[in-house]
Design a protein around this motif. Structure first.
Motif, short mmCIF file in Angstrom:
data_model
loop_
_atom_site.label_atom_id
_atom_site.label_comp_id
_atom_site.label_asym_id
_atom_site.label_seq_id
_atom_site.Cartn_x
_atom_site.Cartn_y
_atom_site.Cartn_z
N ARG A 107 11.41 14.80 -5.98
CA ARG A 107 11.78 14.28 -4.67
C ARG A 107 11.29 15.29 -3.63
O ARG A 107 11.27 16.49 -3.88
CB ARG A 107 13.30 14.12 -4.55
CG ARG A 107 13.93 13.27 -5.63
CD ARG A 107 13.42 11.85 -5.69
NE ARG A 107 13.78 11.13 -4.47
CZ ARG A 107 13.24 9.98 -4.10
NH1 ARG A 107 12.32 9.41 -4.84
NH2 ARG A 107 13.60 9.39 -3.00
N LEU A 117 1.56 16.05 -2.20
CA LEU A 117 2.46 14.93 -2.42
C LEU A 117 2.12 14.16 -3.69
O LEU A 117 3.02 13.71 -4.42
CB LEU A 117 2.46 14.00 -1.20
CG LEU A 117 3.03 14.60 0.08
CD1 LEU A 117 2.83 13.65 1.25
CD2 LEU A 117 4.50 14.96 -0.09
N ASP A 118 0.84 14.03 -3.98
CA ASP A 118 0.43 13.38 -5.24
C ASP A 118 0.93 14.19 -6.43
O ASP A 118 1.39 13.63 -7.43
CB ASP A 118 -1.09 13.22 -5.30
CG ASP A 118 -1.61 12.13 -4.37
OD1 ASP A 118 -0.81 11.29 -3.91
OD2 ASP A 118 -2.83 12.14 -4.11
N SER A 119 0.87 15.51 -6.33
CA SER A 119 1.37 16.38 -7.38
C SER A 119 2.88 16.21 -7.55
O SER A 119 3.39 16.13 -8.68
CB SER A 119 1.04 17.84 -7.08
OG SER A 119 1.59 18.69 -8.05
N GLU A 162 2.98 5.04 2.19
CA GLU A 162 2.92 5.01 0.73
C GLU A 162 3.58 6.23 0.09
O GLU A 162 3.81 6.25 -1.12
CB GLU A 162 1.47 4.87 0.24
CG GLU A 162 0.56 6.04 0.55
CD GLU A 162 -0.17 5.96 1.89
OE1 GLU A 162 -1.22 6.60 2.01
OE2 GLU A 162 0.31 5.25 2.80
N TYR A 163 3.92 7.23 0.90
CA TYR A 163 4.59 8.43 0.39
C TYR A 163 6.09 8.47 0.73
O TYR A 163 6.79 9.38 0.29
CB TYR A 163 3.91 9.69 0.92
CG TYR A 163 2.54 9.90 0.33
CD1 TYR A 163 2.38 10.36 -0.97
CD2 TYR A 163 1.39 9.64 1.08
CE1 TYR A 163 1.12 10.53 -1.52
CE2 TYR A 163 0.14 9.81 0.54
CZ TYR A 163 0.00 10.26 -0.76
OH TYR A 163 -1.25 10.42 -1.31
N ARG A 179 4.62 13.58 -6.86
CA ARG A 179 4.82 12.27 -7.51
C ARG A 179 4.56 12.37 -9.01
O ARG A 179 5.34 11.89 -9.82
CB ARG A 179 3.92 11.21 -6.88
CG ARG A 179 4.19 9.81 -7.42
CD ARG A 179 3.25 8.76 -6.85
NE ARG A 179 3.18 8.69 -5.41
CZ ARG A 179 4.06 8.09 -4.62
NH1 ARG A 179 5.14 7.54 -5.13
NH2 ARG A 179 3.88 8.07 -3.32
N ASP A 180 3.46 13.01 -9.37
CA ASP A 180 3.10 13.16 -10.79
C ASP A 180 4.17 13.92 -11.57
O ASP A 180 4.37 13.67 -12.76
CB ASP A 180 1.77 13.88 -10.94
CG ASP A 180 0.59 13.05 -10.46
OD1 ASP A 180 0.74 11.82 -10.26
OD2 ASP A 180 -0.50 13.64 -10.28
N ASP A 210 8.56 6.85 -0.32
CA ASP A 210 9.46 6.72 -1.46
C ASP A 210 9.76 8.06 -2.12
O ASP A 210 10.73 8.18 -2.88
CB ASP A 210 8.89 5.76 -2.52
CG ASP A 210 7.60 6.27 -3.13
OD1 ASP A 210 6.64 6.56 -2.38
OD2 ASP A 210 7.55 6.39 -4.37
N LEU A 211 8.98 9.09 -1.80
CA LEU A 211 9.21 10.42 -2.37
C LEU A 211 10.34 11.17 -1.69
O LEU A 211 10.89 12.12 -2.24
CB LEU A 211 7.93 11.27 -2.27
CG LEU A 211 6.74 10.80 -3.09
CD1 LEU A 211 5.52 11.66 -2.76
CD2 LEU A 211 7.05 10.85 -4.57
N GLY A 260 7.38 13.86 -10.79
CA GLY A 260 8.65 13.18 -10.65
C GLY A 260 9.62 13.88 -9.71
O GLY A 260 10.83 13.75 -9.86
#
Length: 90
Positions: free
Chosen positions: A67, A58-60, A84-85, A62-63, A87-88, A65
């Motif tokens: 969805r 999930l961090d990847s 915190e995730y 986000r990095d 929003d993805l 951009g």
């Protein structure tokens, strides 16, 4: 525990632990990443392997951009437990 790596050729995030490989499989669809399934071998269950794997994936996303579409129940449950995730999603 080793570092999570993305294997783009196989469309998987991978984490090797004690000779076993956990994976989070995905499909890229334009600006979306669809997580289809997660596999954590029984021998390494209960050690936070799946959570470490999905957090890194999930961090990847986000990095990059992207969805996220959580078809995989494990990914969906992780996102429910970690707002915190959220929003993805989309």
């Amino acid at each position: 525990m080793n570092k999570v790596r993305e294997n783009r050729a196989e469309q998987e995030f991978e984490l090797d632990v004690d000779g076993h490989r956990a994976i989070a499989a995905y499909q890229r669809e334009g600006e979306r990443i669809v997580f289809t399934h997660t596999v954590v071998p029984r021998e390494i269950e209960g050690r936070g392997v799946g959570s470490k794997l999905i957090r890194a994936a999930l961090d990847s996303a986000r990095d990059q951009g992207l969805r996220v579409v959580a078809q995989c129940q494990f990914v969906a449950a992780f996102i429910r437990k970690h707002p915190e995730y959220r929003d993805l999603l989309g």
